[in-house]
Design an enzyme around this catalytic site. Structure first.
Site, PDB file in Angstrom:
ATOM      1  N   ASP A   1       0.825  -1.205   0.000  1.00  0.00           N
ATOM      2  CA  ASP A   1       0.000   0.000   0.000  1.00  0.00           C
ATOM      3  C   ASP A   1       0.862   1.259   0.000  1.00  0.00           C
ATOM      4  O   ASP A   1       0.468   2.287  -0.541  1.00  0.00           O
ATOM      5  CB  ASP A   1      -0.954   0.012   1.203  1.00  0.00           C
ATOM      6  CG  ASP A   1      -2.218   0.788   0.880  1.00  0.00           C
ATOM      7  OD1 ASP A   1      -2.637   1.618   1.689  1.00  0.00           O
ATOM      8  OD2 ASP A   1      -2.763   0.593  -0.226  1.00  0.00           O
TER       9      ASP A   1
ATOM     10  N   GLU B   1       0.562  10.956   5.229  1.00  0.00           N
ATOM     11  CA  GLU B   1       0.314   9.515   5.080  1.00  0.00           C
ATOM     12  C   GLU B   1       1.605   8.779   4.738  1.00  0.00           C
ATOM     13  O   GLU B   1       1.910   7.727   5.296  1.00  0.00           O
ATOM     14  CB  GLU B   1      -0.725   9.300   3.978  1.00  0.00           C
ATOM     15  CG  GLU B   1      -1.268   7.876   3.934  1.00  0.00           C
ATOM     16  CD  GLU B   1      -2.679   7.843   3.393  1.00  0.00           C
ATOM     17  OE1 GLU B   1      -3.585   8.398   4.041  1.00  0.00           O
ATOM     18  OE2 GLU B   1      -2.863   7.264   2.309  1.00  0.00           O
TER      19      GLU B   1
ATOM     20  N   GLU C   1     -11.262   6.167  -2.078  1.00  0.00           N
ATOM     21  CA  GLU C   1     -11.231   6.576  -0.658  1.00  0.00           C
ATOM     22  C   GLU C   1     -12.365   5.916   0.132  1.00  0.00           C
ATOM     23  O   GLU C   1     -12.163   5.455   1.271  1.00  0.00           O
ATOM     24  CB  GLU C   1     -11.330   8.102  -0.537  1.00  0.00           C
ATOM     25  CG  GLU C   1     -10.268   8.894  -1.268  1.00  0.00           C
ATOM     26  CD  GLU C   1      -8.893   8.844  -0.603  1.00  0.00           C
ATOM     27  OE1 GLU C   1      -8.467   7.754  -0.199  1.00  0.00           O
ATOM     28  OE2 GLU C   1      -8.252   9.893  -0.486  1.00  0.00           O
TER      29      GLU C   1
ATOM     30  N   GLU D   1      -9.712  -3.056  -5.986  1.00  0.00           N
ATOM     31  CA  GLU D   1      -9.610  -3.113  -4.522  1.00  0.00           C
ATOM     32  C   GLU D   1      -9.701  -4.565  -4.036  1.00  0.00           C
ATOM     33  O   GLU D   1      -8.939  -4.990  -3.160  1.00  0.00           O
ATOM     34  CB  GLU D   1     -10.694  -2.242  -3.863  1.00  0.00           C
ATOM     35  CG  GLU D   1     -10.479  -0.759  -4.013  1.00  0.00           C
ATOM     36  CD  GLU D   1      -9.288  -0.232  -3.213  1.00  0.00           C
ATOM     37  OE1 GLU D   1      -8.773  -0.955  -2.330  1.00  0.00           O
ATOM     38  OE2 GLU D   1      -8.860   0.912  -3.472  1.00  0.00           O
TER      39      GLU D   1
HETATM   40  C1  LIG Z   1      -5.244   0.176  -2.425  1.00  0.00           C
HETATM   41  C2  LIG Z   1      -5.708   1.435  -1.737  1.00  0.00           C
HETATM   42  N1  LIG Z   1      -6.945   1.909  -1.961  1.00  0.00           N
HETATM   43  C3  LIG Z   1      -7.377   3.041  -1.345  1.00  0.00           C
HETATM   44  C4  LIG Z   1      -6.558   3.722  -0.473  1.00  0.00           C
HETATM   45  C5  LIG Z   1      -7.061   4.971   0.218  1.00  0.00           C
HETATM   46  O1  LIG Z   1      -6.351   6.086  -0.105  1.00  0.00           O
HETATM   47  C6  LIG Z   1      -5.259   3.200  -0.263  1.00  0.00           C
HETATM   48  N2  LIG Z   1      -4.394   3.812   0.613  1.00  0.00           N
HETATM   49  N3  LIG Z   1      -4.865   2.067  -0.895  1.00  0.00           N
END
Ligand SMILES: Cc1ncc(CO)c(N)n1
Length: 230
Positions: free
Chosen positions: A57, A98, A150, A220
């Site tokens: 991520d 972040e 989001e 996702e």
């Molecule tokens: C895969 C993914 N989807 C959404 C978000 C949200 O910003 C993230 N950090 N990572």
């Protein structure tokens, strides 16, 4: 124009996005109640899965920065409503914090972020993000995808914060990052912007925006599967 009327009727009761969330509730549920998330909520998540998610991520979020910047540019070019830009800019700014959070969290888990490469599901998702950055893609389609990306994280991680969840204490900060009410407010702001654009959009743009929404959900689900080592 039967389809348009139905879609428009659906839109009247809470916007086009509400209509799509109802129409596509099955895939939306697969994206927002994935086994990776349910096992986190139940305290049974395998820590190697969590560490794989964290590492992947981080790579995604670094690719997400230019995508959000491209949505900001589209808002500047196509939206007469200046408040859109402020909402998107706040989202862009939060990615700075972040990225620092990912580095700190990786240190806590002994995850080495440098030198990791994106796995296939991540590569595919980042390629999809890049396709949305093209100037051929309208602001309406891009902001709808941005909201969806989001919203999936907000819905998913808020599950882990609900009363009765057994989320491990060491994973709570991660869940609060995206599952918090404040992140939920931000997602709601994005949803309002997207609905405002969709209300005025011609049919072919509505179709592309719905496709982008569904593509986000599919990516996702694959990203969660990848985190689980599937
Ligand atoms: C895969 C993914 N989807 C959404 C978000 C949200 O910003 C993230 N950090 N990572």
């Amino acid at each position: 124009m039967e389809g348009k009327n139905n879609a428009a009727e659906g839109a009247s009761g809470g916007g086009m996005i509400m209509a799509w969330l109802n129409k596509h509730h099955t895939i939306y549920s697969r994206a927002t109640r994935h086994p990776f998330i349910l096992s986190t909520r139940d305290g049974t998540v395998d820590l190697s899965s969590f560490k794989r998610w964290l590492e992947q991520d981080y790579i995604f979020v670094r690719e997400f920065v230019p995508f959000v910047a491209s949505v900001l540019l589209k808002a500047w070019r196509e939206s007469e409503d200046g408040s859109d830009m402020e909402v998107i800019l706040s989202g862009l700014a939060s990615l700075n914090d972040e990225i620092s959070w990912f580095k700190k969290e990786a240190l806590k888990w002994g995850v080495l972020l440098s030198g990791t490469s994106p796995q296939k599901a991540n590569q595919d998702y980042c390629r999809f993000l890049e396709s949305l950055m093209s100037s051929e893609i309208s602001y309406t389609v891009a902001i709808t995808a941005f909201w969806a990306i989001e919203a999936v994280y907000q819905e998913s991680f808020s599950l882990c914060l609900k009363h009765g969840s057994r989320t491990p204490a060491e994973l709570m900060e991660t869940c609060q990052r995206w599952g918090s009410d404040s992140f939920g407010q931000y997602c709601h702001s994005l949803q309002m912007i997207a609905n405002k654009r969709l209300e005025k959009a011609p049919d072919y743009i509505l179709g592309k925006a719905e496709e982008a929404f569904l593509s986000v959900l599919e990516h996702e689900i694959e990203f969660w599967n990848m985190s689980n080592g599937i």
